[in-house]
Design a protein around this motif. Structure first.
Motif, PDB file in Angstrom:
ATOM      1  N   ALA A  58     129.971 -47.166  68.353  1.00  0.00           N
ATOM      2  CA  ALA A  58     129.017 -47.724  69.336  1.00  0.00           C
ATOM      3  C   ALA A  58     128.977 -49.237  69.200  1.00  0.00           C
ATOM      4  N   TYR A  59     129.010 -49.712  67.940  1.00  0.00           N
ATOM      5  CA  TYR A  59     129.006 -51.169  67.749  1.00  0.00           C
ATOM      6  C   TYR A  59     130.281 -51.781  68.340  1.00  0.00           C
ATOM      7  N   ASN A  60     131.413 -51.164  68.041  1.00  0.00           N
ATOM      8  CA  ASN A  60     132.679 -51.747  68.520  1.00  0.00           C
ATOM      9  C   ASN A  60     132.747 -51.771  70.034  1.00  0.00           C
ATOM     10  N   ARG A  61     132.114 -50.798  70.685  1.00  0.00           N
ATOM     11  CA  ARG A  61     132.111 -50.810  72.158  1.00  0.00           C
ATOM     12  C   ARG A  61     131.381 -52.033  72.695  1.00  0.00           C
ATOM     13  N   THR A  62     130.378 -52.519  71.928  1.00  0.00           N
ATOM     14  CA  THR A  62     129.635 -53.694  72.419  1.00  0.00           C
ATOM     15  C   THR A  62     130.536 -54.934  72.419  1.00  0.00           C
ATOM     16  N   ARG A  63     131.646 -54.858  71.687  1.00  0.00           N
ATOM     17  CA  ARG A  63     132.543 -56.031  71.632  1.00  0.00           C
ATOM     18  C   ARG A  63     133.517 -56.017  72.808  1.00  0.00           C
ATOM     19  N   LEU A  64     133.539 -54.892  73.541  1.00  0.00           N
ATOM     20  CA  LEU A  64     134.384 -54.823  74.731  1.00  0.00           C
ATOM     21  C   LEU A  64     133.685 -55.561  75.871  1.00  0.00           C
ATOM     22  N   THR A  65     133.750 -56.868  75.845  1.00  0.00           N
ATOM     23  CA  THR A  65     133.083 -57.665  76.879  1.00  0.00           C
ATOM     24  C   THR A  65     133.868 -57.517  78.184  1.00  0.00           C
ATOM     25  N   PRO A  66     133.276 -57.865  79.316  1.00  0.00           N
ATOM     26  CA  PRO A  66     134.017 -57.772  80.589  1.00  0.00           C
ATOM     27  C   PRO A  66     135.341 -58.531  80.531  1.00  0.00           C
ATOM     28  N   ALA A  67     135.376 -59.690  79.836  1.00  0.00           N
ATOM     29  CA  ALA A  67     136.621 -60.469  79.780  1.00  0.00           C
ATOM     30  C   ALA A  67     137.697 -59.695  79.024  1.00  0.00           C
ATOM     31  N   VAL A  68     137.302 -59.086  77.874  1.00  0.00           N
ATOM     32  CA  VAL A  68     138.269 -58.307  77.089  1.00  0.00           C
ATOM     33  C   VAL A  68     138.762 -57.123  77.923  1.00  0.00           C
ATOM     34  N   LYS A  69     137.826 -56.491  78.634  1.00  0.00           N
ATOM     35  CA  LYS A  69     138.206 -55.333  79.459  1.00  0.00           C
ATOM     36  C   LYS A  69     139.210 -55.756  80.530  1.00  0.00           C
ATOM     37  N   ARG A  70     138.996 -56.965  81.130  1.00  0.00           N
ATOM     38  CA  ARG A  70     139.906 -57.447  82.182  1.00  0.00           C
ATOM     39  C   ARG A  70     141.308 -57.661  81.602  1.00  0.00           C
ATOM     40  N   VAL A  71     141.371 -58.210  80.366  1.00  0.00           N
ATOM     41  CA  VAL A  71     142.684 -58.439  79.733  1.00  0.00           C
ATOM     42  C   VAL A  71     143.382 -57.100  79.502  1.00  0.00           C
ATOM     43  N   PHE A  72     142.641 -56.110  78.966  1.00  0.00           N
ATOM     44  CA  PHE A  72     143.218 -54.786  78.718  1.00  0.00           C
ATOM     45  C   PHE A  72     143.746 -54.179  80.023  1.00  0.00           C
ATOM     46  N   ALA A  73     142.937 -54.283  81.093  1.00  0.00           N
ATOM     47  CA  ALA A  73     143.317 -53.673  82.376  1.00  0.00           C
ATOM     48  C   ALA A  73     144.596 -54.328  82.891  1.00  0.00           C
ATOM     49  N   ALA A  74     144.678 -55.664  82.762  1.00  0.00           N
ATOM     50  CA  ALA A  74     145.866 -56.373  83.248  1.00  0.00           C
ATOM     51  C   ALA A  74     147.100 -55.913  82.472  1.00  0.00           C
ATOM     52  N   TRP A  75     146.954 -55.807  81.141  1.00  0.00           N
ATOM     53  CA  TRP A  75     148.076 -55.359  80.285  1.00  0.00           C
ATOM     54  C   TRP A  75     148.545 -53.953  80.690  1.00  0.00           C
ATOM     55  N   LEU A  76     147.585 -53.071  80.897  1.00  0.00           N
ATOM     56  CA  LEU A  76     147.943 -51.690  81.225  1.00  0.00           C
ATOM     57  C   LEU A  76     148.620 -51.613  82.592  1.00  0.00           C
ATOM     58  N   ARG A  77     148.137 -52.448  83.544  1.00  0.00           N
ATOM     59  CA  ARG A  77     148.783 -52.479  84.876  1.00  0.00           C
ATOM     60  C   ARG A  77     150.227 -52.932  84.729  1.00  0.00           C
ATOM     61  N   TRP A  78     150.412 -53.982  83.880  1.00  0.00           N
ATOM     62  CA  TRP A  78     151.726 -54.612  83.721  1.00  0.00           C
ATOM     63  C   TRP A  78     152.713 -53.688  82.996  1.00  0.00           C
ATOM     64  N   THR A  79     152.172 -52.857  82.070  1.00  0.00           N
ATOM     65  CA  THR A  79     153.069 -52.007  81.260  1.00  0.00           C
ATOM     66  C   THR A  79     153.251 -50.612  81.856  1.00  0.00           C
ATOM     67  N   ARG A  80     152.733 -50.355  83.073  1.00  0.00           N
ATOM     68  CA  ARG A  80     152.796 -49.008  83.620  1.00  0.00           C
ATOM     69  C   ARG A  80     154.182 -48.646  84.128  1.00  0.00           C
TER      70      ARG A  80
END
Ligand SMILES: Cc1cc2nc3c(=O)[nH]c(=O)nc-3n(C[C@H](O)[C@H](O)[C@H](O)COP(=O)(O)OP(=O)(O)OC[C@H]3O[C@@H](n4cnc5c(N)ncnc54)[C@H](O)[C@@H]3O)c2cc1C
Length: 513
Positions: free
Chosen positions: A491-513
């Motif tokens: 639960a604590y680690n989820r709080t570190r998933l800020t919108p900016a971090v989430k956007r980076v992850f989403a971009a990476w996953l789109r790029w590596t699909r």
């Protein structure tokens, strides 16, 4: 002393005078014990042989110091004789009975007539206590090189303590005289023959109706146990919640558990007077705007602890104390006399056996070896052994607010933890407080059947600076209730998933699909 019914070793009465209690007393205050001849100047003279005194004496003697240990009643102090040991034995029996009583919930048929036998419960307690007492025995300490003196110890000069007509000289002394049940200045209470922790474990028969004054840890633990054994128990507590020092959410769980066991709880009770008429005690009290009278067969007073400061000659040696809070010590556990230290309930705010033990280790370092160990560095967990247990460590929300520390709190309720669901133990939670903006654990409360066992993981994390985020990376077996702690890490680690971090992850996953 009436040798057929009780042993009175100058203070505590040990009853009934059966084989178990005889074995206990043979260990912790043997009849006919000859105090040794004092051996010149002692490195340490320790007054009081409860946990604090025993640990100090054995630790110091183990390091080669010449040590004298003085006890006026029973070695082992409260914990062994009239505290942790007998109470936890009773609680275990009460839990066994509750498991049988509630077995229907688990698809188990209970034969009619099953019941707890109070005399057998008490006999088990006395047997186990006698067995455990060997570790605290006078003979064991003597064999380990400690000079054991029975009698009341009293300072008589700057480097002298008197016991049993002999004078012991010391380089350093330790006051470890503990505490006793505090008394309430209520009219008629003392005359009513109320029980305290010093007498309740000598009961031979279950009182049909028991009033418990005080809903602290001792009051709650014993109220629940006696109610489970079949007594009609009423708890009278002046505060608006039980366990006033604990997290209010945790206290509410315990209130529900006590009520479920049939305990009557009167919160905000102001007791006016007590009257005794033969075997019946009447307690007159006010609760809200009502004035009520409660008739019971026994009263147990459990309203806190008073330090044993009297008769020690503290004034003679310039040791400052307060009759309510005990001997004053600095962070090195030195009293106002630099040659005299104190440890345990006599000076500690948190009055627990494990705290006494660790304070004693500090005293050994600081008194014998010019150590700089600090009492404030100890992280002291605490457990109330009701069913479920409340275990807590460090700061809570209210304390953090008072100190201006920002807390972020993570809570995992047990009704979402598979093991607790399967165990039928869902009324509880794990609450962890971290310093806002970090995963540094500053405090925790666990309410669970074995909360005391679960808490040690969090205490360990606090002691070694392991953050909540790191706990998420430790595999906890499935299904365990302790897995709730790991989930808080997630639960604590989820709080570190800020919108900016989430956007980076989403971009990476789109790029590596
Ligand atoms: C009912 C109950 C249940 C408890 N349960 C728990 C528990 O589950 N877990 C826990 O951690 N703690 C528990 N405690 C608290 C625990 O018992 C105490 O914190 C612990 O015993 C303190 O140890 P101590 O050595 O400081 O003092 P004590 O155990 O009080 O020992 C002090 C000793 O000094 C002796 N003494 C006093 N004055 C003199 C003198 N002038 N000369 C010589 N000797 C003297 C006394 O006779 C006594 O033996 C419980 C307490 C009670 C009452």
């Amino acid at each position: 002393m009436d040798a057929t019914t009780s042993a009175d070793r100058s203070g505590l009465i040990v009853e009934p005078w059966d084989a178990h209690n005889r074995a206990l007393v043979d260990h912790v205050h043997p009849a006919g014990w000859q105090n040794p001849r004092p051996a010149g100047r002692y490195h340490l003279v320790v007054i009081g042989a409860g946990t604090a005194g025993l640990v100090t004496a054995i630790g110091a003697a183990g390091l080669g110091a010449k040590v004298a240990l003085i006890e006026r009643e029973l070695m082992g102090g409260d914990c062994l004789n009239v505290g942790c040991v007998p109470s936890k034995s009773l609680l275990r029996s009460a839990r066994a009975w509750a498991d049988v009583r509630d077995a229907g919930r688990f698809g188990v048929e209970v034969p009619p007539g099953a019941r707890a036998s109070f005399p057998a419960v008490m006999e088990r307690m006395r047997r186990l206590r006698a067995g455990i007492s060997g570790a605290d025995s006078a003979e064991r300490y003597r064999k380990l090189g400690v000079d054991v003196f029975f009698g009341a110890g009293r300072f008589t000069g700057p480097d002298t303590v008197e016991v049993g007509g002999q004078t012991l000289r010391f380089r350093k002394a330790v006051i470890a005289t503990g505490a006793r049940a505090a008394v309430l200045p209520i009219r008629g209470l003392a005359e009513s023959g109320a029980l305290t922790n010093e007498t309740v474990f000598s009961l031979a028969a279950l009182p049909p109706r028991l009033a418990v004054i005080g809903a602290g840890p001792i009051g709650c633990e014993l109220a629940q146990a006696f109610a489970r054994f079949g007594a009609e128990v009423t708890v009278l507590e002046v505060a608006p919640q039980v366990l006033i020092r604990e997290d209010p959410d945790a206290a509410r769980v315990i209130e529900r558990a006590l009520l479920a066991d049939g305990v009557r709880l009167v919160l905000g009770a102001r007791i006016q007077m007590v009257e005794r008429n033969g075997a019946i005690r009447s307690i007159r009290f006010e609760a809200g705007s009502e004035s009520r009278t409660l008739e019971v067969d026994e009263i147990l007073v459990a309203v806190g602890r008073a330090p044993n400061v009297e008769g020690l000659g503290l004034e003679t040696v310039g040791v400052a104390y307060d009759p309510q809070t005990g001997v004053k010590v600095d962070d090195r556990l030195r009293t106002t006399n630099p040659r005299i230290f104190a440890a345990g309930d006599i000076c500690a705010e948190l009055k627990f056996t494990h705290h006494s033990d660790f304070q004693a280790r500090i005293v050994i370092q600081n008194a014998l070896f010019l150590g700089r160990a600090r009492a404030s560095a100890l992280i002291v967990p605490r457990v109330t052994y009701t069913d479920p247990e409340i275990a807590a460590v460090g700061l809570d929300e209210a304390q953090a607010e008072k100190r201006g520390i920002g807390l972020t709190t993570f809570v995992q309720k047990l009704d979402e933890v598979d093991r607790a669901v399967l165990d039928g133990e869902t009324d509880g939670f794990v609450k962890v407080h971290v310093r806002t903006g970090s995963d540094t654990i500053l405090g925790a409360t666990v309410v669970a059947r074995h909360a005391g066992e679960m808490l040690s993981e969090l205490t360990m994390a606090m002691a070694h600076g392991i953050g909540l985020g790191k706990i998420a990376r430790v595999i906890h077996p499935y299904p365990t209730q302790a897995d709730a702690i790991r989930r808080l890490g997630d639960a604590y680690n989820r709080t570190r998933l800020t919108p900016a971090v989430k956007r980076v992850f989403a971009a990476w996953l789109r790029w590596t699909r």
